[in-house]
Every structure is written in C-alpha cells, then in structure tokens.
Design a protein around this motif. Structure first.
Motif, mmCIF file in Angstrom:
data_model
loop_
_atom_site.group_PDB
_atom_site.id
_atom_site.type_symbol
_atom_site.label_atom_id
_atom_site.label_comp_id
_atom_site.label_asym_id
_atom_site.label_seq_id
_atom_site.Cartn_x
_atom_site.Cartn_y
_atom_site.Cartn_z
ATOM 1 N N LEU A 3 51.700 69.434 23.660
ATOM 2 C CA LEU A 3 50.650 70.419 23.929
ATOM 3 C C LEU A 3 50.051 70.203 25.311
ATOM 4 N N ILE A 4 49.871 68.912 25.678
ATOM 5 C CA ILE A 4 49.303 68.600 26.990
ATOM 6 C C ILE A 4 50.219 69.119 28.093
ATOM 7 N N ILE A 5 51.492 68.866 27.935
ATOM 8 C CA ILE A 5 52.462 69.338 28.939
ATOM 9 C C ILE A 5 52.407 70.857 29.044
ATOM 10 N N PHE A 6 52.347 71.472 27.883
ATOM 11 C CA PHE A 6 52.320 72.937 27.843
ATOM 12 C C PHE A 6 51.102 73.485 28.586
ATOM 13 N N ILE A 7 49.932 72.880 28.302
ATOM 14 C CA ILE A 7 48.705 73.370 28.932
ATOM 15 C C ILE A 7 48.719 73.100 30.431
ATOM 16 N N THR A 8 49.239 71.928 30.833
ATOM 17 C CA THR A 8 49.334 71.628 32.263
ATOM 18 C C THR A 8 50.221 72.648 32.961
ATOM 19 N N LEU A 9 51.352 72.950 32.332
ATOM 20 C CA LEU A 9 52.271 73.916 32.923
ATOM 21 C C LEU A 9 51.605 75.279 33.061
ATOM 22 N N LEU A 10 50.847 75.658 32.026
ATOM 23 C CA LEU A 10 50.141 76.939 32.074
ATOM 24 C C LEU A 10 49.168 76.966 33.238
ATOM 25 N N ALA A 11 48.392 75.882 33.361
ATOM 26 C CA ALA A 11 47.372 75.812 34.406
ATOM 27 C C ALA A 11 48.025 75.834 35.787
ATOM 28 N N LEU A 12 49.082 75.043 35.935
ATOM 29 C CA LEU A 12 49.794 75.007 37.218
ATOM 30 C C LEU A 12 50.338 76.385 37.558
ATOM 31 N N GLY A 13 50.967 76.984 36.568
ATOM 32 C CA GLY A 13 51.545 78.309 36.770
ATOM 33 C C GLY A 13 50.479 79.307 37.155
ATOM 34 N N TYR A 14 49.343 79.240 36.478
ATOM 35 C CA TYR A 14 48.276 80.201 36.745
ATOM 36 C C TYR A 14 47.769 80.068 38.176
ATOM 37 N N THR A 15 47.386 78.841 38.560
ATOM 38 C CA THR A 15 46.789 78.675 39.900
ATOM 39 C C THR A 15 47.795 78.987 41.002
ATOM 40 N N PHE A 16 48.958 78.329 40.945
ATOM 41 C CA PHE A 16 49.918 78.529 42.033
ATOM 42 C C PHE A 16 50.482 79.942 42.026
ATOM 43 N N GLY A 17 50.670 80.476 40.838
ATOM 44 C CA GLY A 17 51.187 81.837 40.730
ATOM 45 C C GLY A 17 50.243 82.847 41.352
ATOM 46 N N GLN A 18 48.949 82.697 41.057
ATOM 47 C CA GLN A 18 47.958 83.625 41.615
ATOM 48 C C GLN A 18 47.918 83.533 43.130
ATOM 49 N N ILE A 19 47.906 82.277 43.623
ATOM 50 C CA ILE A 19 47.863 82.084 45.080
ATOM 51 C C ILE A 19 49.079 82.716 45.728
ATOM 52 N N ALA A 20 50.255 82.434 45.155
ATOM 53 C CA ALA A 20 51.505 82.942 45.739
ATOM 54 C C ALA A 20 51.510 84.468 45.735
ATOM 55 N N GLU A 21 51.033 85.044 44.614
ATOM 56 C CA GLU A 21 51.078 86.495 44.534
ATOM 57 C C GLU A 21 50.143 87.138 45.545
ATOM 58 N N LYS A 22 48.929 86.583 45.662
ATOM 59 C CA LYS A 22 47.959 87.146 46.623
ATOM 60 C C LYS A 22 48.502 87.076 48.033
ATOM 61 N N ARG A 23 49.085 85.903 48.350
ATOM 62 C CA ARG A 23 49.604 85.712 49.711
ATOM 63 C C ARG A 23 50.743 86.680 49.978
ATOM 64 N N HIS A 24 51.577 86.836 48.960
ATOM 65 C CA HIS A 24 52.719 87.724 49.130
ATOM 66 C C HIS A 24 52.275 89.162 49.369
ATOM 67 N N TYR A 25 51.312 89.621 48.553
ATOM 68 C CA TYR A 25 50.829 90.986 48.719
ATOM 69 C C TYR A 25 50.225 91.194 50.094
ATOM 70 N N LYS A 26 49.511 90.179 50.567
ATOM 71 C CA LYS A 26 48.885 90.280 51.888
ATOM 72 C C LYS A 26 49.946 90.502 52.959
ATOM 73 N N SER A 27 51.015 89.693 52.879
ATOM 74 C CA SER A 27 52.056 89.815 53.901
ATOM 75 C C SER A 27 52.801 91.134 53.756
ATOM 76 N N ILE A 28 52.951 91.590 52.506
ATOM 77 C CA ILE A 28 53.622 92.882 52.299
ATOM 78 C C ILE A 28 52.837 94.009 52.948
ATOM 79 N N PHE A 29 51.512 94.022 52.718
ATOM 80 C CA PHE A 29 50.685 95.092 53.287
ATOM 81 C C PHE A 29 50.760 95.083 54.807
#
Lengths: 150, 104
Positions: A3-29
């Motif tokens: 469960l700990i691994i699962f939650i860590t993965l979720l948290a990592l995915g959430y933070t890095f995923g959001q950052i990556a997506e925002k940055r990507h959209y910025k460069s796309i625009f």
C-alpha cells in the motif's frame, strides 16, 4: 508495504505528471503562436493549377505516456463509465506536439503551407500484464509542405 | 525522388503510373529503452527513446518504398500513406505505401 508503494507512486505520478503537463502545454502554446504563419490544411487539391511550387513530405511524431496517478483515475472511470479527462489531455497534447514537429520540419524547408495533413494514432502497450501496461500513444502527423520553386 | 501525400505532384504533370509501391519494417524495443519507459510510466511525459525508434523505423520503411519505386523507373511517389500496427507483443510494424509515378 504494498500500500505504501502504491501511495508513493500515486503521489509521485500526481506531482511530476502535473508539472510535466503544465510545462508541456506552455511550450505548445508558445510554439503554436510562432508557427501560425505556416497553416496546416487538410485539403487535398491545389487551389490553383500551374503554380511554381514544389512539394515535400514532412512528418512529425511523438510518443507520450500518461502518469501513474492519471492511469489510476482512468482505471476507476472504467468502473463507472463516463468521460476520461486525463486521457483526453494526453491525446490532445500528443496531437498538437506532432503537428508542431511537422510544422518545424516544414519551416526548415522554407515552406509556405502544408497540404493534405493526416494524423495517425497508435497505442503502444507493453503486454497483457496490467501492472506493466504502458499507457502511451504514438501520434504521427504528415503532410506535403509546399514551397516556392526557385 | 519526390515523395508527397497529395494526389498530384505540385508543379508537375504525371505522365506514367507504375502502381503500388510499399515498404515495411518490424521493430522490437530493447531492454534499456523499456526500463526508461517504465519510469516514464510513473511520471508521465514523452518517451524520447520510442519516438526516435519509431521515426527511425518509419524512415526505413520509406526508404524501402523508395527503392521499390526506383526499380520501376519512377521518379516520384504520390498519395503516400503511413500505418502502424502491433503484430506481436513488444513489436510494431511500420508500413508506408503509395503510388509510383513518373512526372515531368
């Protein structure tokens, strides 16, 4: 422990995923604005016959993956049905990125316009094992870049 | 060799058709790239290794198509299409096809 691994993965995915997506959209625009001068058209035929132009095939492709958190959300959606927003943005980003890369290639050739643009999507998955499944897509954009024949 | 995905070659006239030409290639991913892809699977983002692999493979397919057209004595390929399909686990087929023509 699992469960700990699962939650860590979720948290990592959430933070890095959001950052990556925002940055990507910025460069796309930003790049979309820059490349606005080269329109990508889906029409097949030339507006006028006998123009002194030459055509070149240009392509742009990208393979992009979804993050752990969003994949989890999409998995939940699978139970209830409905719109899966996280995948919508993934595909939107992939398509726009592919078109931008195609336009960049056309810009290098000094093209004025890209005709007969086609988009193709293919999903690339690693296997049947659910854990290892890669939620990634490849998008290919291709068209004919027209430039003035000197 | 002029390659275009339009039905005619811009600025030129088609004088002869040679029919369908095609090129394909099947590629598998290798372990190093798969490992990186596994990481990206958690964080999300572009899988640069795969992008390179696939565009490399696609230009290989295009080259094979070109070679076929050259063997016919064509100097252009029109109406080119690309398609991708996964044939086996971890392998993808990249396919390019078009019509070989002679233009003047």
């Amino acid at each position: 422990m699992e469960l700990i691994i699962f939650i860590t993965l979720l948290a990592l995915g959430y933070t890095f995923g959001q950052i990556a997506e925002k940055r990507h959209y910025k460069s796309i625009f930003a790049r979309e604005k820059q490349l606005l001068r080269i329109p990508a058209l889906t029409i097949k035929t030339m507006p006028r016959e006998g123009m002194p132009v030459k055509g070149d095939l240009v392509t742009g492709s990208v393979v992009i993956s979804i993050d752990y958190f969003k994949r989890f959300l999409a998995g939940l959606r699978n139970l209830f049905g409905g719109r899966i927003k996280s995948y919508e943005t993934l595909l939107d980003r992939a398509r726009r990125e592919a078109i931008l890369r195609m336009k960049e290639q056309a810009a290098e050739k000094g093209a004025l316009v890209i005709m007969n643009v086609r988009l193709e999507t293919a999903s690339i998955s690693k296997g049947n094992n659910k854990r290892n499944k890669i939620g990634s897509v490849e998008v290919l954009a291709y068209g004919t870049a027209l430039s003035v024949n000197k | 060799m002029i390659i275009t995905n339009m039905e005619q070659v811009p600025g030129k006239n088609i004088v002869e058709h040679f029919g369908l030409v095609q090129g394909n290639t099947i590629r598998a991913k290798h372990i190093g790239r798969d490992f990186m892809a596994g990481l990206k699977n958690i964080f999300g983002g572009e899988l640069k290794g795969y992008t390179e692999l696939l565009s490399e493979a696609r230009s290989e397919a295009t080259d094979r198509m070109k070679a076929q057209a050259e063997a016919f004595g064509a100097n252009a390929i029109v109406n080119v299409r690309y398609s991708t399909s996964s044939v086996a686990q971890g392998a993808a087929e990249l396919y390019a096809y078009g019509t070989a023509v002679r233009v003047e």
